[in-house]
Design a protein around this motif. Structure first.
Motif, mmCIF file in Angstrom:
data_model
loop_
_atom_site.group_PDB
_atom_site.id
_atom_site.type_symbol
_atom_site.label_atom_id
_atom_site.label_comp_id
_atom_site.label_asym_id
_atom_site.label_seq_id
_atom_site.Cartn_x
_atom_site.Cartn_y
_atom_site.Cartn_z
ATOM 1 N N GLY A 219 0.829 -1.197 -0.181
ATOM 2 C CA GLY A 219 -0.090 0.004 0.060
ATOM 3 C C GLY A 219 0.812 1.276 0.257
ATOM 4 O O GLY A 219 0.408 2.154 0.595
ATOM 5 N N VAL A 220 2.042 1.142 -0.896
ATOM 6 C CA VAL A 220 2.949 2.382 -0.708
ATOM 7 C C VAL A 220 3.241 2.645 -2.241
ATOM 8 O O VAL A 220 2.968 1.843 -3.172
ATOM 9 N N LYS A 221 3.662 4.000 -2.577
ATOM 10 C CA LYS A 221 3.805 4.373 -3.868
ATOM 11 C C LYS A 221 5.378 3.815 -3.949
ATOM 12 O O LYS A 221 6.277 4.074 -3.206
ATOM 13 N N PRO A 222 5.961 3.632 -5.174
ATOM 14 C CA PRO A 222 7.087 3.131 -5.524
ATOM 15 C C PRO A 222 8.166 3.986 -5.150
ATOM 16 O O PRO A 222 9.286 3.588 -4.366
ATOM 17 N N GLU A 223 7.921 5.505 -5.407
ATOM 18 C CA GLU A 223 8.961 6.555 -4.735
ATOM 19 C C GLU A 223 9.150 6.487 -3.113
ATOM 20 O O GLU A 223 10.102 7.094 -2.683
ATOM 21 N N ASP A 224 8.036 5.893 -2.473
ATOM 22 C CA ASP A 224 8.223 5.671 -1.021
ATOM 23 C C ASP A 224 8.821 4.662 -0.450
ATOM 24 O O ASP A 224 8.991 4.157 0.433
ATOM 25 N N ALA A 225 9.520 3.859 -1.433
ATOM 26 C CA ALA A 225 10.057 2.439 -1.292
ATOM 27 C C ALA A 225 11.322 2.443 -1.416
ATOM 28 O O ALA A 225 11.844 2.937 -2.292
ATOM 29 N N ILE A 226 12.276 1.681 -0.780
ATOM 30 C CA ILE A 226 13.742 1.528 -1.153
ATOM 31 C C ILE A 226 13.836 -0.070 -1.076
ATOM 32 O O ILE A 226 13.412 -0.825 -0.329
ATOM 33 N N HIS A 227 14.599 -0.633 -2.206
ATOM 34 C CA HIS A 227 14.848 -2.013 -2.183
ATOM 35 C C HIS A 227 16.462 -2.244 -2.120
ATOM 36 O O HIS A 227 17.164 -1.558 -2.433
ATOM 37 N N VAL A 228 16.673 -3.438 -1.382
ATOM 38 C CA VAL A 228 18.205 -3.977 -1.203
ATOM 39 C C VAL A 228 18.170 -5.123 -1.608
ATOM 40 O O VAL A 228 17.384 -5.897 -1.539
ATOM 41 N N GLY A 229 19.291 -5.503 -2.634
ATOM 42 C CA GLY A 229 19.823 -6.691 -3.213
ATOM 43 C C GLY A 229 21.143 -6.861 -3.628
ATOM 44 O O GLY A 229 21.618 -5.885 -3.751
ATOM 45 N N ASP A 230 21.512 -7.950 -3.986
ATOM 46 C CA ASP A 230 22.913 -8.047 -4.583
ATOM 47 C C ASP A 230 23.170 -8.239 -5.638
ATOM 48 O O ASP A 230 24.370 -8.362 -6.168
ATOM 49 N N ASP A 231 22.240 -8.167 -6.672
ATOM 50 C CA ASP A 231 22.435 -8.193 -8.008
ATOM 51 C C ASP A 231 22.260 -6.727 -8.860
ATOM 52 O O ASP A 231 21.146 -6.328 -8.621
ATOM 53 N N ARG A 232 23.322 -6.159 -9.351
ATOM 54 C CA ARG A 232 23.053 -4.880 -9.905
ATOM 55 C C ARG A 232 22.058 -4.761 -10.903
ATOM 56 O O ARG A 232 21.163 -3.864 -11.115
ATOM 57 N N ARG A 233 22.050 -5.797 -11.829
ATOM 58 C CA ARG A 233 21.055 -5.612 -12.970
ATOM 59 C C ARG A 233 19.408 -5.921 -12.280
ATOM 60 O O ARG A 233 18.515 -5.368 -12.582
ATOM 61 N N ASN A 234 19.330 -7.237 -11.644
ATOM 62 C CA ASN A 234 18.134 -7.720 -11.046
ATOM 63 C C ASN A 234 17.387 -6.462 -10.056
ATOM 64 O O ASN A 234 16.332 -6.429 -10.210
ATOM 65 N N ASP A 235 18.287 -6.241 -9.148
ATOM 66 C CA ASP A 235 17.889 -5.533 -8.081
ATOM 67 C C ASP A 235 17.757 -4.100 -8.188
ATOM 68 O O ASP A 235 17.055 -3.095 -7.845
ATOM 69 N N ILE A 236 19.083 -3.607 -8.618
ATOM 70 C CA ILE A 236 19.397 -1.984 -8.426
ATOM 71 C C ILE A 236 18.563 -1.425 -9.890
ATOM 72 O O ILE A 236 17.910 -0.696 -9.691
ATOM 73 N N TRP A 237 18.896 -2.014 -11.233
ATOM 74 C CA TRP A 237 18.201 -1.568 -12.353
ATOM 75 C C TRP A 237 16.925 -1.776 -12.257
ATOM 76 O O TRP A 237 15.948 -0.626 -12.501
ATOM 77 N N GLY A 238 16.379 -2.845 -11.755
ATOM 78 C CA GLY A 238 14.965 -3.365 -11.832
ATOM 79 C C GLY A 238 14.183 -2.407 -10.891
ATOM 80 O O GLY A 238 12.819 -1.964 -11.202
#
Length: 267
Positions: A219-238
């Motif tokens: 129930g949040v907007k994407p700009e209000d979320a932060i993602h953490v992951g170990d894959d630059r392509r899948n996690d950061i770029w995605g």
């Protein structure tokens, strides 16, 4: 002749451009903060949203939340010995990488529902063994707490502090339907408000759809979320394509405590 864009608007556009650059650095940087304006970006977020800069944290599963307790090739070899597997661990590893790296022709997704067709192919190609009992034992093993452990031993305390501060949590993972029972086996399923699994969402990272689904579940907007992951392509770029901020595990941050501090939660 003066520009048709009012002065205040030109200032705003210039400032917005600079902040977007700061946002980019914040998402991808592995260099010292003084070079990249990370503090400036954090201050900017706090000027807009207060001390807590994000309303939600999205967490990658494999490689960030959990990691295999033993090398894959070692397990394939160990369990496979009683089923006649003769390949060495090195051979299994090389064949596994070759099989996993090839396009999966049965579906646009690797993990559909329980992922069995895909994993049957991977196991058979990697070990040269197509015994159904071998596959079932191996498949079920990777749904237990013997196969996995948490990357960060302080994760539970950090996630509790985040939720108590009002930050919602979700797992976002390219995985099959075994992820939910695996989280239960590791006693961490109740840490999260939502789980977005590629096999259920029908979209795999870096497709932004899976990140948008996680935000929708929270129930949040994407700009209000932060993602953490170990894959630059899948996690950061995605994540960035979905409109979320992102941190690269093992580079930008090395613990969930660091993640919490970036968000503005101190404990």
């Amino acid at each position: 002749m003066s520009s048709s864009i009012p002065k205040l608007s030109r200032i705003f556009i210039s400032a917005s451009s600079n902040w977007r650059k700061s946002c980019y650095f914040y998402s991808t940087a592995a260099e010292p903060e003084s070079f990249l304006g990370l503090k400036d970006y954090a201050d900017y977020r706090r000027s807009l949203y207060g001390q807590i800069t994000h309303k939600a944290l999205l967490v990658d599963a494999v490689g960030t939340l959990v990691i295999p307790s033993q090398p894959t090739a070692q397990i394939y070899r160990k369990i496979g010995e009683k089923y006649g597997v003769e390949y060495s661990e090195d051979e299994i590893l090389q064949r596994y990488r070759r099989a996993y790296g090839q396009p999966w022709g049965k579906s646009r997704l690797r993990y559909v529902n329980d992922g069995r067709p895909f994993w049957q192919y991977i196991v058979s190609y990697s070990t040269g063994c197509s015994d159904s009992q071998y596959f079932e034992e191996l498949y079920n093993y990777y749904m237990t707490d013997k196969a996995w452990h948490l990357c960060d031993p302080e994760a539970e305390d950090v996630f509790r502090a985040l939720r108590e501060s009002g930050v919602k949590l979700a797992v976002v993972s390219n995985f099959d339907t075994r992820l939910r029972p695996l989280l239960r086996a590791l006693n961490c399923d109740n840490w999260f408000d939502a789980v977005a699994v590629s096999a259920e969402v029908a979209a795999e990272k870096p497709n932004p759809t899976i990140f948008l689904k996680a935000c929708d579940l929270l129930g949040v907007k994407p700009e209000d979320a932060i993602h953490v992951g170990d894959d630059r392509r899948n996690d950061i770029w995605g994540a960035r394509d979905a409109g979320c901020d992102a941190l690269l595990w093992g580079s930008d941050v090395h613990s969930f405590k660091e993640v919490a501090q970036r968000i503005g939660v101190q404990f």
